[in-house]
Design an enzyme around this catalytic site. Structure first.
Site, PDB file in Angstrom:
ATOM      1  CD  GLU A 128     -28.623  -9.790 -28.177  1.00  0.00           C
ATOM      2  OE1 GLU A 128     -27.721 -10.050 -27.348  1.00  0.00           O
ATOM      3  OE2 GLU A 128     -29.831  -9.773 -27.900  1.00  0.00           O
TER       4      GLU A 128
ATOM      5  CG  ASP B 288     -13.793 -11.102 -25.266  1.00  0.00           C
ATOM      6  OD1 ASP B 288     -14.206 -11.870 -24.377  1.00  0.00           O
ATOM      7  OD2 ASP B 288     -12.697 -11.236 -25.835  1.00  0.00           O
TER       8      ASP B 288
ATOM      9  CE1 TYR C  96     -25.964 -10.799 -21.720  1.00  0.00           C
ATOM     10  CE2 TYR C  96     -24.251  -9.345 -22.564  1.00  0.00           C
ATOM     11  CZ  TYR C  96     -24.639 -10.400 -21.758  1.00  0.00           C
ATOM     12  OH  TYR C  96     -23.723 -11.046 -20.991  1.00  0.00           O
TER      13      TYR C  96
ATOM     14  CE  LYS D 264     -15.978 -18.391 -28.321  1.00  0.00           C
ATOM     15  NZ  LYS D 264     -15.796 -17.920 -26.961  1.00  0.00           N
TER      16      LYS D 264
ATOM     17  CB  CYS E 101      22.848 -16.905 -20.172  1.00  0.00           C
ATOM     18  SG  CYS E 101      24.393 -16.319 -19.476  1.00  0.00           S
TER      19      CYS E 101
ATOM     20  CB  CYS F 194      24.542 -13.206 -17.042  1.00  0.00           C
ATOM     21  SG  CYS F 194      23.513 -12.703 -18.409  1.00  0.00           S
TER      22      CYS F 194
HETATM   23  S1  IVH Z   1     -26.907 -13.887 -23.470  1.00  0.00           S
HETATM   24  C1  IVH Z   1     -29.336 -16.417 -20.730  1.00  0.00           C
HETATM   25  N1  IVH Z   1     -25.904 -12.046 -25.072  1.00  0.00           N
HETATM   26  O1  IVH Z   1     -21.124 -14.587 -23.377  1.00  0.00           O
HETATM   27  C2  IVH Z   1     -28.527 -15.290 -21.262  1.00  0.00           C
HETATM   28  N2  IVH Z   1     -24.430 -13.203 -23.622  1.00  0.00           N
HETATM   29  O2  IVH Z   1     -20.238 -17.358 -23.585  1.00  0.00           O
HETATM   30  C3  IVH Z   1     -27.135 -15.688 -21.537  1.00  0.00           C
HETATM   31  N3  IVH Z   1     -22.099 -12.452 -23.763  1.00  0.00           N
HETATM   32  O3  IVH Z   1     -22.104 -15.603 -20.167  1.00  0.00           O
HETATM   33  C4  IVH Z   1     -26.273 -14.642 -22.054  1.00  0.00           C
HETATM   34  N4  IVH Z   1     -22.410 -10.907 -25.291  1.00  0.00           N
HETATM   35  O4  IVH Z   1     -21.242 -13.177 -20.478  1.00  0.00           O
HETATM   36  C5  IVH Z   1     -25.652 -12.964 -24.122  1.00  0.00           C
HETATM   37  N5  IVH Z   1     -25.143 -10.384 -26.513  1.00  0.00           N
HETATM   38  C6  IVH Z   1     -24.904 -11.290 -25.566  1.00  0.00           C
HETATM   39  C7  IVH Z   1     -23.614 -11.482 -25.061  1.00  0.00           C
HETATM   40  C8  IVH Z   1     -23.408 -12.464 -24.085  1.00  0.00           C
HETATM   41  C9  IVH Z   1     -21.529 -11.497 -24.511  1.00  0.00           C
HETATM   42  C10 IVH Z   1     -21.368 -13.313 -22.800  1.00  0.00           C
HETATM   43  C11 IVH Z   1     -22.098 -13.601 -21.510  1.00  0.00           C
HETATM   44  C12 IVH Z   1     -22.233 -15.100 -21.462  1.00  0.00           C
HETATM   45  C13 IVH Z   1     -21.112 -15.527 -22.345  1.00  0.00           C
HETATM   46  C14 IVH Z   1     -21.335 -16.929 -22.871  1.00  0.00           C
END
Ligand code: IVH
Length: 683
Positions: free
Chosen positions: A116, A120, A239, A326, A438, A444
């Site tokens: 997935e 952000d 998600y 990432k 400055c 100024c």
């Molecule tokens: S799953 C147990 N899926 O990323 C479920 N998180 O760095 C945990 N995030 O806290 C989260 N897209 O806020 C999941 N497709 C995705 C996500 C996602 C963004 C965020 C989420 C999590 C953070 C972790």
């Protein structure tokens, strides 16, 4: 049967709800509206009026909540039903491979995963009871979060009521609230317009603009006015199905079911059975990254089979069945057109790069920050160079590399000016610092305007009738060259300026007059001495009692004061040693400002909690958080946010964090409830 149940108005409310919802769906989801915005507004207004008349018939999932209007005075902290965990991160294929090796070893086979996009935004937990949205909590500390239900209800794609009937009695889902890139741009454009009208320079504007869609989404969720949240255009993806009842056997099927109930689920979902397939999908998502209408910062892998997920379990911080891969920051190459040098309010000289416009992470970039002269020298930045720009957490991108091979042949090194571009004074540099300043803080223009604005500010002299625009005008039209000139203003001169009436002039004069009563500690802060903030000013004022005593203090005298170090001491010494400052202080004294503290006004903090360190946690019925902290301080204690060995007492409100409670208990620290506290200390 209740007689009112068949009231025509109640029927009309029901009908309007259904009709408005249908229009909302056509507008937001199908992009095919049937009626004009005005016609829609008429329907909505009618429903709002009826709801005001009959609040008892207002539905919990009424579409009027989409436009907001409700206010949240303070966000209640509430416990999560299930902890809200984070994800383990990886940045390269080696780490990713390790994840597969680990899971394969634990399960005895290579699991299928779902890929997935990693959105952000801000994590959210949504609770539905009988298909109706009843609670939205932010992640908070993972154990308890802030109740932002009213605000989340304004987000169009978050269902207020689930479609269908086959949903469990209780459903908790997790997802991400985000601000789409275009909504973010729109918001910043209108803010920028407003700041231009206020007369702010490009540098000042860029400081005040929203930094990035994620921070803005997070800030927006915490706005008190839900109608403003509605205008911000937030969106969401769901998600994860967090509650147990009714869950399917796989994450994939869960997402399908969530989608069928009306949840927005992320795009670009894919099942993968091997590391190669995962990497291929990562590539696909990364290629699509800049054209997506929202920010992503990676890809998330989740083991698909829920039994396998259960077998893998969780660490204290994150599920072992998921991992975030990432992506690197987004980059682009473009030509450096020119380097502009600006003067800030502190006199700091900051170079800014003007770039040939380039699309980066979905937004057009025309400027980049260059920190200082050293940075220009290190990268040997020259107008005409092809430079690499990168988006970090800030809206203003950074230059991170220079491609010397495509440099035009005639270019010359950039010569950093040795004079202030605003007033022509020499620049100076403090030993060990890269920033140049400055050397003329007095006349100024940007520095003077900064000083004057600080002086009249709310926490300083609080002269509300004088704003930045007016001060700028006074500098240009009335020759205001220093703070003391404000107290010499002639009302007739001000009245002669364009746009000023008797009333506004009298407000200004009155504001200046009233400022003569402002206490010495605030006057000291208002003077804008480097490193002397609000707290330091208070400490100094209390310790020395008057400006004369402070001005005569030696460096030794100063550093003996608690919280005053060598840097502050030095800054004070050089401030008072400057003959121009001495002259200015004399004028301000003659104008009648408070240069000494009325010692009888100081409240000595001694009380039943004297010397104790107290932690306040949870929410209280009689006080807001700020109020109870103030109360505790008035009783003589210091309040602190976290429980530790030095804590003497914990004040536990409603829904105090279980982790905090456990820690206090393990350290044997007394815990008092609101009632116990009231009885013991406030009776
Ligand atoms: S799953 C147990 N899926 O990323 C479920 N998180 O760095 C945990 N995030 O806290 C989260 N897209 O806020 C999941 N497709 C995705 C996500 C996602 C963004 C965020 C989420 C999590 C953070 C972790």
């Amino acid at each position: 049967m209740n007689l009112f149940d068949c009231s025509p108005e109640r029927d009309e409310m029901e009908r309007l709800c259904a009709e408005i919802e249908a229009h909302n769906r056509r507008y937001y989801l199908e992009d095919a509206p049937l009626i004009s915005d005005q016609e829609f507004d008429v329907l909505l207004k009618r429903l709002q009026d009826l709801e005001a008349l009959h609040p008892e018939w207002k539905r919990a999932d009424s579409p009027t909540q989409r436009v907001g209007g409700g206010l949240t005075e303070r966000f209640q902290t509430l416990p999560h039903k299930r902890p809200m965990l984070s994800l383990d991160n990886t940045y390269d294929e080696v780490d990713l491979n390790a994840f597969f090796v680990r899971t394969e070893k634990a399960l005895g086979l290579l699991p299928q995963v779902v890929c997935e996009p990693k959105i952000d935004g801000v994590a959210i937990s949504l609770v539905y009871q009988n298909g109706i949205l009843v609670q939205a909590l932010t992640r908070g500390n993972g154990t308890e979060g802030d109740d932002v239900t009213l605000n989340v209800k304004t987000i169009q794609r978050v269902p207020l009521r689930l479609s269908g009937t086959d949903f469990p009695h209780e459903l908790e889902v997790r997802g991400e609230i985000y601000m789409p890139k275009d909504a973010f741009e729109r918001l910043n454009q209108s803010l920028e317009q407003h700041l231009i009208e206020k007369g702010l320079s490009a540098e000042e504007r860029s400081e005040q603009l929203y930094k990035n869609p994620r921070n803005t989404a997070s800030g927006s969720l915490k706005l008190q006015d839900s109608a403003e949240v509605a205008r911000r255009g937030l969106d969401a993806f769901i998600y994860y199905w967090a509650s147990e009842q009714g869950r399917k056997n796989s994450h994939w099927e869960n997402l399908e079911q969530l989608e069928a109930w009306g949840f927005p689920i992320p795009p670009l979902l894919k099942k993968a059975n091997t590391l190669e397939e995962v990497l291929a999908q990562a590539k696909t998502i990364e290629q699509r990254r800049s054209s997506l209408p929202f920010d992503i910062d990676g890809m998330v892998l989740k083991v698909n089979d829920l039994n396998q997920q259960q077998e893998l379990g969780f660490t204290a911080k994150s599920p072992r069945w998921a991992i975030a891969f990432k992506f690197e920051a987004e980059q682009a190459f473009t030509r450096l057109l020119s380097i502009e040098v600006q003067v800030g309010r502190t006199g700091a000289i900051t170079p800014v790069a003007n770039l040939s416009p380039v699309l980066l992470a979905g937004t057009t970039v025309k400027r980049a920050s260059i920190h200082n002269a050293d940075f220009i020298r290190e990268l040997d930045l020259r107008p005409g160079d092809l430079v690499r720009v990168e988006k970090g957490g800030d809206i203003i991108p950074k230059i991170t590399a220079n491609d010397y091979s495509s440099r035009p042949s005639h270019s010359l090194p950039f010569l950093f000016p040795d004079q202030c571009p605003e007033c022509g004074s020499e620049l100076r540099q403090n030993p060990g610092e890269a920033i140049r300043y400055c050397s003329n803080p007095f006349t100024c223009p940007p520095q003077l305007l900064g000083k004057l604005t600080h002086f009249v500010g709310r926490k300083a002299m609080d002269i509300q009738a004088l704003g930045e625009k007016t001060l700028d005008l006074f500098m240009n039209e009335l020759g205001v060259r220093r703070i003391s000139d404000l107290y010499q203003l002639n009302p007739t001169d001000v009245l002669a300026l364009e746009g000023f009436q008797e009333k506004s002039v009298s407000n200004i004069m009155q504001g200046l007059e009233q400022s003569k009563q402002v206490s010495f500690d605030r006057v000291l802060f208002a003077l804008g001495i480097r490193h002397v903030g609000e707290t330091v000013a208070k400490t100094l004022a209390r310790h020395f009692g008057s400006l004369d005593a402070l001005a005569q203090a030696s460096e030794m005298d100063l550093i003996q004061v608690e919280e005053i170090g060598a840097v502050i001491a030095q800054s004070l010494i050089s401030f008072f040693a400057d003959p121009l400052q001495q002259e200015e202080l004399q004028k301000l004294k003659e104008a009648g400002l408070q240069f000494s503290l009325d010692l009888s006004s100081i409240k000595v903090h001694k009380g039943p909690l004297s010397g104790m360190q107290v932690v306040v946690s949870g929410s209280f019925s009689r006080w807001s958080r700020e109020e109870i902290i103030r109360l505790v301080e008035e009783l003589g204690a210091k309040s602190s946010g976290s429980v530790g060995p030095k804590t003497n007492l914990v004040l536990a409100g409603e829904a105090m964090g279980p982790a905090k409670r456990a820690k206090a208990e393990s350290l044997g620290i007394p815990i008092l409830s609101e009632q116990e506290f009231t009885e013991k200390y406030l009776a």
